[in-house]
Each structure stands twice: as structure tokens, then as C-alpha cells.
Design a protein around this motif. Structure first.
Motif, PDB file in Angstrom:
ATOM      1  N   HIS A  86     -33.906 -15.494  77.291  1.00 21.53           N
ATOM      2  CA  HIS A  86     -34.957 -15.936  76.393  1.00 21.53           C
ATOM      3  C   HIS A  86     -34.938 -17.426  76.084  1.00 21.53           C
ATOM      4  O   HIS A  86     -35.971 -18.079  76.098  1.00 21.53           O
ATOM      5  N   SER A  87     -33.775 -17.973  75.785  1.00 18.32           N
ATOM      6  CA  SER A  87     -33.699 -19.385  75.411  1.00 18.32           C
ATOM      7  C   SER A  87     -33.758 -20.289  76.643  1.00 18.32           C
ATOM      8  O   SER A  87     -33.106 -20.020  77.653  1.00 18.32           O
ATOM      9  N   ILE A  88     -34.488 -21.384  76.497  1.00 18.16           N
ATOM     10  CA  ILE A  88     -34.581 -22.364  77.585  1.00 18.16           C
ATOM     11  C   ILE A  88     -33.260 -23.094  77.790  1.00 18.16           C
ATOM     12  O   ILE A  88     -33.052 -23.719  78.831  1.00 18.16           O
ATOM     13  N   PHE A  89     -32.347 -22.981  76.834  1.00 17.98           N
ATOM     14  CA  PHE A  89     -31.056 -23.658  76.920  1.00 17.98           C
ATOM     15  C   PHE A  89     -29.939 -22.771  77.442  1.00 17.98           C
ATOM     16  O   PHE A  89     -28.946 -23.272  77.958  1.00 17.98           O
ATOM     17  N   TYR A  90     -30.078 -21.466  77.298  1.00 19.59           N
ATOM     18  CA  TYR A  90     -28.981 -20.557  77.636  1.00 19.59           C
ATOM     19  C   TYR A  90     -28.644 -20.613  79.126  1.00 19.59           C
ATOM     20  O   TYR A  90     -29.460 -20.236  79.976  1.00 19.59           O
ATOM     21  N   GLU A  91     -27.443 -21.124  79.414  1.00 18.90           N
ATOM     22  CA  GLU A  91     -26.926 -21.187  80.783  1.00 18.90           C
ATOM     23  C   GLU A  91     -27.833 -21.967  81.732  1.00 18.90           C
ATOM     24  O   GLU A  91     -27.908 -21.656  82.925  1.00 18.90           O
ATOM     25  N   THR A  92     -28.550 -22.970  81.206  1.00 14.76           N
ATOM     26  CA  THR A  92     -29.380 -23.835  82.052  1.00 14.76           C
ATOM     27  C   THR A  92     -28.895 -25.277  81.905  1.00 14.76           C
ATOM     28  O   THR A  92     -28.200 -25.602  80.944  1.00 14.76           O
ATOM     29  N   MET A 142     -39.397 -20.984  62.125  1.00 13.79           N
ATOM     30  CA  MET A 142     -39.110 -22.245  62.811  1.00 13.79           C
ATOM     31  C   MET A 142     -39.335 -23.429  61.874  1.00 13.79           C
ATOM     32  O   MET A 142     -38.553 -24.380  61.875  1.00 13.79           O
ATOM     33  N   GLU A 143     -40.387 -23.344  61.076  1.00  9.38           N
ATOM     34  CA  GLU A 143     -40.685 -24.428  60.144  1.00  9.38           C
ATOM     35  C   GLU A 143     -39.648 -24.509  59.026  1.00  9.38           C
ATOM     36  O   GLU A 143     -39.103 -25.577  58.745  1.00  9.38           O
ATOM     37  N   ARG A 144     -39.354 -23.385  58.408  1.00 12.07           N
ATOM     38  CA  ARG A 144     -38.451 -23.380  57.246  1.00 12.07           C
ATOM     39  C   ARG A 144     -36.983 -23.481  57.635  1.00 12.07           C
ATOM     40  O   ARG A 144     -36.219 -24.215  57.015  1.00 12.07           O
ATOM     41  N   ASN A 145     -36.563 -22.721  58.603  1.00 15.29           N
ATOM     42  CA  ASN A 145     -35.142 -22.631  58.928  1.00 15.29           C
ATOM     43  C   ASN A 145     -34.670 -23.663  59.935  1.00 15.29           C
ATOM     44  O   ASN A 145     -33.475 -23.939  60.009  1.00 15.29           O
ATOM     45  N   MET A 146     -35.570 -24.186  60.738  1.00 14.78           N
ATOM     46  CA  MET A 146     -35.181 -25.108  61.808  1.00 14.78           C
ATOM     47  C   MET A 146     -35.826 -26.477  61.657  1.00 14.78           C
ATOM     48  O   MET A 146     -35.701 -27.312  62.531  1.00 14.78           O
ATOM     49  N   VAL A 201     -40.011 -18.791  72.675  1.00 14.25           N
ATOM     50  CA  VAL A 201     -40.279 -20.010  71.908  1.00 14.25           C
ATOM     51  C   VAL A 201     -39.374 -20.053  70.675  1.00 14.25           C
ATOM     52  O   VAL A 201     -38.740 -21.075  70.396  1.00 14.25           O
ATOM     53  N   LEU A 202     -39.278 -18.952  69.964  1.00 22.59           N
ATOM     54  CA  LEU A 202     -38.432 -18.887  68.774  1.00 22.59           C
ATOM     55  C   LEU A 202     -36.971 -19.167  69.110  1.00 22.59           C
ATOM     56  O   LEU A 202     -36.326 -20.005  68.468  1.00 22.59           O
ATOM     57  N   TYR A 203     -36.426 -18.485  70.097  1.00 19.76           N
ATOM     58  CA  TYR A 203     -35.015 -18.651  70.445  1.00 19.76           C
ATOM     59  C   TYR A 203     -34.740 -20.054  70.976  1.00 19.76           C
ATOM     60  O   TYR A 203     -33.691 -20.638  70.712  1.00 19.76           O
ATOM     61  N   SER A 204     -35.694 -20.604  71.690  1.00 17.91           N
ATOM     62  CA  SER A 204     -35.540 -21.960  72.223  1.00 17.91           C
ATOM     63  C   SER A 204     -35.587 -22.999  71.109  1.00 17.91           C
ATOM     64  O   SER A 204     -34.844 -23.981  71.135  1.00 17.91           O
ATOM     65  N   ALA A 205     -36.458 -22.775  70.131  1.00 18.59           N
ATOM     66  CA  ALA A 205     -36.529 -23.694  68.993  1.00 18.59           C
ATOM     67  C   ALA A 205     -35.211 -23.700  68.224  1.00 18.59           C
ATOM     68  O   ALA A 205     -34.730 -24.765  67.808  1.00 18.59           O
ATOM     69  N   LEU A 206     -34.616 -22.531  68.040  1.00 22.07           N
ATOM     70  CA  LEU A 206     -33.326 -22.470  67.355  1.00 22.07           C
ATOM     71  C   LEU A 206     -32.262 -23.220  68.152  1.00 22.07           C
ATOM     72  O   LEU A 206     -31.508 -24.019  67.595  1.00 22.07           O
ATOM     73  N   ASP A 207     -32.212 -22.984  69.449  1.00 25.58           N
ATOM     74  CA  ASP A 207     -31.223 -23.667  70.280  1.00 25.58           C
ATOM     75  C   ASP A 207     -31.460 -25.175  70.316  1.00 25.58           C
ATOM     76  O   ASP A 207     -30.504 -25.953  70.369  1.00 25.58           O
ATOM     77  N   ALA A 208     -32.702 -25.608  70.280  1.00 27.36           N
ATOM     78  CA  ALA A 208     -32.994 -27.045  70.222  1.00 27.36           C
ATOM     79  C   ALA A 208     -32.514 -27.611  68.881  1.00 27.36           C
ATOM     80  O   ALA A 208     -31.911 -28.691  68.833  1.00 27.36           O
ATOM     81  N   HIS A 209     -32.773 -26.879  67.819  1.00 26.41           N
ATOM     82  CA  HIS A 209     -32.368 -27.319  66.474  1.00 26.41           C
ATOM     83  C   HIS A 209     -30.851 -27.487  66.390  1.00 26.41           C
ATOM     84  O   HIS A 209     -30.374 -28.500  65.859  1.00 26.41           O
ATOM     85  N   ILE A 210     -30.090 -26.539  66.906  1.00 28.59           N
ATOM     86  CA  ILE A 210     -28.637 -26.652  66.806  1.00 28.59           C
ATOM     87  C   ILE A 210     -28.088 -27.745  67.717  1.00 28.59           C
ATOM     88  O   ILE A 210     -26.954 -28.171  67.546  1.00 28.59           O
ATOM     89  N   ARG A 211     -28.920 -28.237  68.634  1.00 28.84           N
ATOM     90  CA  ARG A 211     -28.547 -29.379  69.477  1.00 28.84           C
ATOM     91  C   ARG A 211     -29.047 -30.702  68.887  1.00 28.84           C
ATOM     92  O   ARG A 211     -29.033 -31.724  69.545  1.00 28.84           O
ATOM     93  N   HIS A 212     -29.535 -30.641  67.665  1.00 27.93           N
ATOM     94  CA  HIS A 212     -30.001 -31.821  66.924  1.00 27.93           C
ATOM     95  C   HIS A 212     -31.220 -32.479  67.558  1.00 27.93           C
ATOM     96  O   HIS A 212     -31.407 -33.684  67.457  1.00 27.93           O
ATOM     97  N   LEU A 213     -32.041 -31.680  68.199  1.00 23.88           N
ATOM     98  CA  LEU A 213     -33.311 -32.167  68.719  1.00 23.88           C
ATOM     99  C   LEU A 213     -34.389 -31.917  67.670  1.00 23.88           C
ATOM    100  O   LEU A 213     -34.360 -30.899  66.978  1.00 23.88           O
ATOM    101  N   GLN A 214     -35.325 -32.811  67.567  1.00 22.38           N
ATOM    102  CA  GLN A 214     -36.472 -32.589  66.698  1.00 22.38           C
ATOM    103  C   GLN A 214     -37.487 -31.763  67.471  1.00 22.38           C
ATOM    104  O   GLN A 214     -37.800 -32.081  68.622  1.00 22.38           O
ATOM    105  N   VAL A 215     -37.983 -30.726  66.830  1.00 21.89           N
ATOM    106  CA  VAL A 215     -38.835 -29.745  67.501  1.00 21.89           C
ATOM    107  C   VAL A 215     -40.234 -29.756  66.897  1.00 21.89           C
ATOM    108  O   VAL A 215     -40.395 -29.734  65.681  1.00 21.89           O
TER     109      VAL A 215
END
Length: 178
Positions: free
Chosen positions: A95-101, A162-166, A126-140
């Protein structure tokens, strides 16, 4: 302000899966906004990165994924957003665009710290990718009219999360300054 990239999630799709009929109406509605974002990004030289499922075909490469989608029954949903010669392409399996890529490394190489996530499915990839982007300190940034969903109520809840938590910016495709 850092460099932006437009990331199109799972838009190269054969729509040959169990929930496709629920997804397709939302894709049709989001498609013009995605195309508009894509055109603006290309004109401005903003990196366009496709991150796409491989649909379990571990021997396929991005060209084969694109060709299969264009040869499928929903080519009209793929043709307007197909990659051009300057597009970058990352294959994902989950699901995440970051997982193992290699996406994190690619974004670092491009000096990108702000990502615009468009595509499908709002309440999943989109949701899982936004979370993974957030924990990588990217602005989403999520253009709510350029993401497609299967279940509208879950998509609405996902955008709110995504708006409130990330701290994602939820806006429209037309409002995004690329």
C-alpha cells in the motif's frame, strides 16, 4: 521553501480487481484534476514520479505495466496520465509508496522535501503513503479532488486524519502552487 515533487499513486491500472467497479466512478471524477496537475508539473519542471503496484508480476518492469494498462478495458483512464520520457517510475508491492521501495532515496537525490500525492485509493494507498511521508519529515499536500476512492465515507475520514494527524495540507488541485 523546499523542492516539490508530484507523485501519482497507482494510476497505471488495468482495473481488473474486485473493487474496480466501486473505484471507477471516483477515478473518472478525479482524472481531469490529475491531468491538470500533471500538465502543470511538466511545464514547470517539477519532478513527476509514478509509484505503482506491480500487480504481483515480479518480472514486469514499468513499461510492461503501462502497456498492460493501456491494453486493458479501461485504457481511457490510463492514457491521459501515462508517463512521458521525463517521468520517473517506482514499482511498489504494498500500500505505501515507501514500503520496500527506493522512493526515499530518490526524493533525497532530487532534494525534494515537499510531496503532492495524487491518485488512488484515498483510504488505502494515499493514506498510508501520507503517513510514511510524514514520518520521513516530508511536507505533504493532498489535492482532495485529484484522489479517487472506493468508499466516500472512508475517504473523507482519511483526508481528515491526514490533515489533523499528519499535518498534511488538504486543498484542491487548482490551488496547489507547483
Amino acid at each position: 521553501m523546499g523542492k516539490k515533487a508530484l507523485i501519482l499513486i497507482d494510476m497505471i491500472n488495468t482495473y481488473d480487481h474486485p473493487d474496480a467497479e466501486l473505484l471507477i466512478p471516483s477515478v473518472r471524477k478525479a482524472l481531469p484534476h490529475i491531468v491538470h496537475l500533471l500538465e502543470r508539473a511538466r511545464i514547470k519542471g517539477v519532478p513527476v514520479i509514478y509509484v505503482n503496484d506491480n500487480f504481483g508480476e515480479w518480472r514486469s518492469h514499468h513499461g510492461e505495466i503501462v502497456q498492460a494498462a493501456l491494453a486493458g478495458p479501461r485504457a481511457e483512464l490510463v492514457s491521459p496520465v501515462q508517463p512521458d520520457a521525463d517521468s520517473l517510475f517506482v514499482v511498489k508491492a504494498r500500500h505505501s509508496i515507501f514500503y520496500e521501495t527506493p522512493l526515499s532515496h530518490l526524493l533525497s537525490q532530487l532534494a525534494v522535501d515537499r510531496v503532492v500525492l495524487a491518485g488512488q485509493v484515498t483510504e488505502q494507498c494515499v493514506l498510508y503513503s501520507a503517513l510514511d511521508a510524514h514520518i520521513r519529515h516530508l511536507q505533504v499536500t493532498i489535492p482532495e479532488n485529484a484522489v479517487a476512492h472506493i468508499h466516500g465515507d472512508l475517504a473523507d475520514a482519511s483526508l481528515l486524519m491526514m490533515e489533523r494527524n499528519m499535518q498534511a495540507t488538504i486543498t484542491t488541485a487548482e490551488s496547489i502552487d507547483l
